[in-house]
Design an enzyme around this catalytic site. Structure first.
Site, PDB file in Angstrom:
ATOM      1  N   ASP A 187      30.379  41.904 -86.224  1.00  0.00           N
ATOM      2  CA  ASP A 187      31.042  40.609 -86.381  1.00  0.00           C
ATOM      3  C   ASP A 187      30.082  39.502 -86.838  1.00  0.00           C
ATOM      4  O   ASP A 187      29.223  39.064 -86.059  1.00  0.00           O
ATOM      5  CB  ASP A 187      31.704  40.201 -85.040  1.00  0.00           C
ATOM      6  CG  ASP A 187      32.887  39.271 -85.227  1.00  0.00           C
ATOM      7  OD1 ASP A 187      33.258  39.029 -86.376  1.00  0.00           O
ATOM      8  OD2 ASP A 187      33.438  38.794 -84.213  1.00  0.00           O
ATOM      9  N   LYS A 213      38.534  40.258 -81.455  1.00  0.00           N
ATOM     10  CA  LYS A 213      37.762  39.035 -81.686  1.00  0.00           C
ATOM     11  C   LYS A 213      37.407  38.392 -80.346  1.00  0.00           C
ATOM     12  O   LYS A 213      36.300  37.897 -80.155  1.00  0.00           O
ATOM     13  CB  LYS A 213      38.604  38.086 -82.544  1.00  0.00           C
ATOM     14  CG  LYS A 213      37.858  37.042 -83.298  1.00  0.00           C
ATOM     15  CD  LYS A 213      36.842  37.612 -84.276  1.00  0.00           C
ATOM     16  CE  LYS A 213      36.722  36.870 -85.560  1.00  0.00           C
ATOM     17  NZ  LYS A 213      35.861  37.528 -86.550  1.00  0.00           N
ATOM     18  N   LYS A 236      38.076  26.500 -91.290  1.00  0.00           N
ATOM     19  CA  LYS A 236      38.300  26.876 -89.876  1.00  0.00           C
ATOM     20  C   LYS A 236      37.892  25.709 -88.995  1.00  0.00           C
ATOM     21  O   LYS A 236      36.820  25.147 -89.155  1.00  0.00           O
ATOM     22  CB  LYS A 236      37.506  28.115 -89.505  1.00  0.00           C
ATOM     23  CG  LYS A 236      37.810  28.533 -88.069  1.00  0.00           C
ATOM     24  CD  LYS A 236      37.384  29.932 -87.772  1.00  0.00           C
ATOM     25  CE  LYS A 236      35.885  29.991 -87.668  1.00  0.00           C
ATOM     26  NZ  LYS A 236      35.426  31.355 -87.472  1.00  0.00           N
ATOM     27  N   LYS A 255      27.640  38.350 -84.190  1.00  0.00           N
ATOM     28  CA  LYS A 255      28.161  37.742 -82.967  1.00  0.00           C
ATOM     29  C   LYS A 255      27.988  38.620 -81.731  1.00  0.00           C
ATOM     30  O   LYS A 255      27.676  38.134 -80.662  1.00  0.00           O
ATOM     31  CB  LYS A 255      29.659  37.518 -83.193  1.00  0.00           C
ATOM     32  CG  LYS A 255      30.112  36.265 -82.620  1.00  0.00           C
ATOM     33  CD  LYS A 255      31.450  35.735 -82.951  1.00  0.00           C
ATOM     34  CE  LYS A 255      32.375  36.319 -83.919  1.00  0.00           C
ATOM     35  NZ  LYS A 255      32.709  35.426 -85.024  1.00  0.00           N
TER      36      LYS A 255
HETATM   37  P1  NAD Z   1      40.357  38.547 -95.651  1.00  0.00           P
HETATM   38  O1  NAD Z   1      41.598  38.918 -94.924  1.00  0.00           O
HETATM   39  O2  NAD Z   1      40.436  37.482 -96.692  1.00  0.00           O
HETATM   40  O3  NAD Z   1      39.752  39.829 -96.366  1.00  0.00           O
HETATM   41  C1  NAD Z   1      39.814  41.105 -95.834  1.00  0.00           C
HETATM   42  C2  NAD Z   1      40.125  42.075 -96.962  1.00  0.00           C
HETATM   43  O4  NAD Z   1      40.077  43.389 -96.444  1.00  0.00           O
HETATM   44  C3  NAD Z   1      41.498  41.905 -97.545  1.00  0.00           C
HETATM   45  O5  NAD Z   1      41.418  41.747 -98.955  1.00  0.00           O
HETATM   46  C4  NAD Z   1      42.238  43.199 -97.186  1.00  0.00           C
HETATM   47  O6  NAD Z   1      43.153  43.583 -98.173  1.00  0.00           O
HETATM   48  C5  NAD Z   1      41.077  44.155 -97.055  1.00  0.00           C
HETATM   49  N1  NAD Z   1      41.280  45.343 -96.220  1.00  0.00           N
HETATM   50  C6  NAD Z   1      41.945  45.494 -95.051  1.00  0.00           C
HETATM   51  N2  NAD Z   1      41.836  46.747 -94.592  1.00  0.00           N
HETATM   52  C7  NAD Z   1      41.086  47.420 -95.491  1.00  0.00           C
HETATM   53  C8  NAD Z   1      40.607  48.745 -95.575  1.00  0.00           C
HETATM   54  N3  NAD Z   1      40.910  49.638 -94.648  1.00  0.00           N
HETATM   55  N4  NAD Z   1      39.837  49.078 -96.619  1.00  0.00           N
HETATM   56  C9  NAD Z   1      39.522  48.179 -97.584  1.00  0.00           C
HETATM   57  N5  NAD Z   1      39.955  46.911 -97.561  1.00  0.00           N
HETATM   58  C10 NAD Z   1      40.720  46.535 -96.527  1.00  0.00           C
HETATM   59  O7  NAD Z   1      39.303  38.183 -94.542  1.00  0.00           O
HETATM   60  P2  NAD Z   1      37.883  37.440 -94.672  1.00  0.00           P
HETATM   61  O8  NAD Z   1      38.092  35.998 -94.381  1.00  0.00           O
HETATM   62  O9  NAD Z   1      37.250  37.833 -95.943  1.00  0.00           O
HETATM   63  O10 NAD Z   1      37.122  38.080 -93.433  1.00  0.00           O
HETATM   64  C11 NAD Z   1      36.784  39.445 -93.466  1.00  0.00           C
HETATM   65  C12 NAD Z   1      36.402  39.956 -92.098  1.00  0.00           C
HETATM   66  O11 NAD Z   1      35.223  39.310 -91.673  1.00  0.00           O
HETATM   67  C13 NAD Z   1      37.442  39.722 -91.010  1.00  0.00           C
HETATM   68  O12 NAD Z   1      37.562  40.852 -90.201  1.00  0.00           O
HETATM   69  C14 NAD Z   1      36.848  38.608 -90.211  1.00  0.00           C
HETATM   70  O13 NAD Z   1      37.261  38.627 -88.854  1.00  0.00           O
HETATM   71  C15 NAD Z   1      35.382  38.913 -90.330  1.00  0.00           C
HETATM   72  N6  NAD Z   1      34.599  37.720 -90.048  1.00  0.00           N
HETATM   73  C16 NAD Z   1      34.647  36.655 -90.896  1.00  0.00           C
HETATM   74  C17 NAD Z   1      33.917  35.515 -90.617  1.00  0.00           C
HETATM   75  C18 NAD Z   1      33.943  34.352 -91.556  1.00  0.00           C
HETATM   76  O14 NAD Z   1      34.499  34.434 -92.627  1.00  0.00           O
HETATM   77  N7  NAD Z   1      33.320  33.234 -91.247  1.00  0.00           N
HETATM   78  C19 NAD Z   1      33.154  35.465 -89.447  1.00  0.00           C
HETATM   79  C20 NAD Z   1      33.128  36.569 -88.602  1.00  0.00           C
HETATM   80  C21 NAD Z   1      33.844  37.697 -88.946  1.00  0.00           C
END
Ligand code: NAD
Length: 532
Positions: free
Chosen positions: A312, A361, A416, A488
């Site tokens: 994370d 989360k 966010k 995280k």
């Molecule tokens: P998002 O939803 O925009 O992008 C995720 C992408 O993953 C989507 O395009 C979706 O179609 C794809 N996806 C889902 N399952 C899949 C699979 N099995 N194989 C391939 N692709 C798949 O989300 P995001 O804002 O880009 O965040 C991505 C991840 O990072 C999330 O899990 C989020 O919790 C984690 N995260 C993000 C942040 C941050 O952006 N600041 C911080 C901590 C964690």
């Protein structure tokens, strides 16, 4: 932050008999000094100094490095590719404030410095970019690709993400329109039902062994098509629900491999990606909170001596929390409760609006103050608790109340908002309330972390070590806890303590980079400024 420099390093030269610059690498001797502490029956501490000398060898040649993202078409994935392209092609764009240049702000590797020592004549500190400590890949030089369950091409996916300014998007479209994510694995039970309408780019069938083989082949093909020396795979796809840990299913590496053969329902897509990477000998980093690294997966990485890191990304609220909680506790102030509320409007927030994904989360965010609290037994007492029925005595530590709420508010998009209340006890029963309102563009914080994780993971594959006197150099331990600063819920060597303190995590990273050069990391003593 964008200045280009040869990845072969060369800015720093340590003049010492114990640091040797060889044709293909840097060989350095480093003594790890510590203390063994034993508490005797009278409560007195007996301290014995320890030291152990190691030799580190860091290969200098970085080569051509591929970065494969799972979730390439998401907000983070598209922003990573867009940032890389804008920097590589030096694309600037107009905003209402004027012309904006591309950069890597927010990257610890590309935009922060390390204090190397003092200039003898002036006595002033000398800082160097962290990226110059050892040979590291420049993010402009990554070859970026990956998978997504959504078939939308990358230019359209960037527009869908609504993260970057239009004048930049407009110029990036020609660079991104030809790029399509590779089809991926979709097991609907693991992500929120509200994601189903995105899933139109899928590897066929429901045979998990075939899926594993397919992903392995994708990695191999990406490597050969692009003539890469190495690849890093990183999960930035949707947050999955937790996988249940079931004896016989995912508790050992053999059981996990067998469960994949049997297409067992508790094997998640992210675990398949991790196993594929491990079997291909490439590092795998998990940027989402779910327990991708079930015990069998960690064991598999150990057996294959390949690298994993997670979990994370630590981009916003948690980073601030780990700093503030440490500040309070180390200042001798006692946080009584920490209450966190988040709302966000992007697809990540939509996925997290489903209970089982939110739970992942929540778990990831929950333990971030544990080690600071446990480190101060003056503020937080440990009391013995006796179970009435069995008479069993367990020690239970006092802990501040800690809650985390996340809500999906589409209107705010990729922004966010995090609201945190810190409620603490002061001198003589006094109380202090601190409220933080943290507003950030989610993907603009996560993107530089993704570059950092990939750059450092690749570097750590080139570092080997041996205790002095031994013959063979070995790779580092499989779980790359040195990446904790960006994560995280840091995954650490089983049986060792998690360090959440951001300061300590950064010190560990700096200390390690210095150790690879044979340098000590005791810079803050500044003894010369304290003596005559
Ligand atoms: P998002 O939803 O925009 O992008 C995720 C992408 O993953 C989507 O395009 C979706 O179609 C794809 N996806 C889902 N399952 C899949 C699979 N099995 N194989 C391939 N692709 C798949 O989300 P995001 O804002 O880009 O965040 C991505 C991840 O990072 C999330 O899990 C989020 O919790 C984690 N995260 C993000 C942040 C941050 O952006 N600041 C911080 C901590 C964690």
């Amino acid at each position: 932050a964008t200045a280009r420099r040869s990845p072969e390093g060369g800015l720093i030269k340590v003049e010492s008999d114990s640091t040797k610059y060889e044709e293909e690498g840097i060989r350095a001797k480093f003594t790890d000094r510590g203390a063994d502490v034993v508490k005797d029956a009278d409560g007195k501490f007996s301290v014995k100094k320890t030291e152990k000398t190691y030799e580190f060898y860091t290969k200098s040649k970085v080569g051509k490095v591929g970065l494969m993202l799972v979730g390439l078409g998401g907000n983070n994935g598209t922003t990573v590719l867009a940032t890389h392209l804008a920097n590589k092609h030096q694309i600037s764009w107009r905003t209402r404030d004027g012309v904006q240049q591309p950069n890597y702000i927010g990257s610890v590797v590309r935009a922060s410095t390390v204090r190397l020592g003092i200039e003898p004549e002036t006595g002033k500190d000398v800082f160097v970019p962290l990226s110059d400590m050892l040979p590291m890949v420049h993010p402009n030089d990554f070859v970026i690709g990956g998978w997504d369950i959504s078939a939308v091409p990358m230019d359209q996916a960037m527009l869908r993400a609504k993260v970057l300014e239009w004048d930049l998007q407009r110029q990036l479209i020609p660079h991104m329109e030809g790029v399509k994510p590779l089809p991926s694995i979709y097991y609907p039970d693991f992500i929120a039902a509200n994601q189903a309408d995105r899933a139109d780019n899928l590897i066929e069938g429901d045979d998990k062994q075939a899926h594993l083989d397919h992903i392995r082949n994708d990695i191999r093909k990406f490597k050969s098509d692009n003539e890469l020396d190495s690849v890093v795979v990183l999960w930035t796809a949707n947050t999955e629900r937790y996988a249940e840990i079931i004896p016989g299913v995912n508790d050992t590496s053999d059981n996990l491999l067998k469960s994949i053969k049997d297409s067992h329902e508790e094997v998640s897509p992210s675990t398949i990606f991790a196993v594929a990477s491990i079997l291909e000998g490439v590092p795998f980093i998990n940027g989402s909170p779910q327990n991708t690294f079930v015990p069998g997966c960690i064991e598999l990485a150990e057996k294959n001596q390949t690298f994993i890191g997670g979990d994370d990304f630590k981009s916003g609220q948690t980073k601030v929390k780990s700093v503030l909680a440490e500040f309070l506790v180390n200042a001798g102030i006692k946080p009584l409760s920490i209450s966190s509320y988040n709302h966000l409007g992007n697809n990540d927030g939509k996925n997290l609006s489903s209970q089982r994904q939110f739970r992942s989360k929540e778990i990831s965010k929950s333990s971030v103050v544990d080690d600071m609290v446990a480190a101060n037994h003056l503020l937080y007492k440990t009391a013995a608790e006796v179970t009435a029925e069995t008479g069993e005595v367990t020690k239970k530590g006092e802990h501040p109340d800690h809650i985390v709420v996340i809500k999906h508010v589409p209107a705010v998009g990729d922004s966010k908002r995090a609201i945190d209340e810190y409620y603490s006890e002061l001198l003589m029963g006094g109380r202090n309330v601190m409220n933080i309102f943290n507003e950030c563009e989610d993907s603009l914080l996560a993107t530089p972390l993704i570059f950092d994780l990939a750059i450092l993971a690749e570097l750590l594959t080139r570092v080997t070590y041996k205790p002095e006197g031994e013959a063979e150099y070995k790779p580092l331990y499989s779980v790359l806890s040195l990446l904790s600063y960006m994560l995280k819920a840091p995954l650490v060597k089983p049986g060792t303590d998690v360090v959440n303190s951001l300061n300590r995590q950064r010190n560990a990273l700096e200390g390690f980079l210095k150790a690879c050069l044979g340098l000590e990391n005791n810079g803050d003593l500044l003894l010369n400024t304290r003596i005559w």
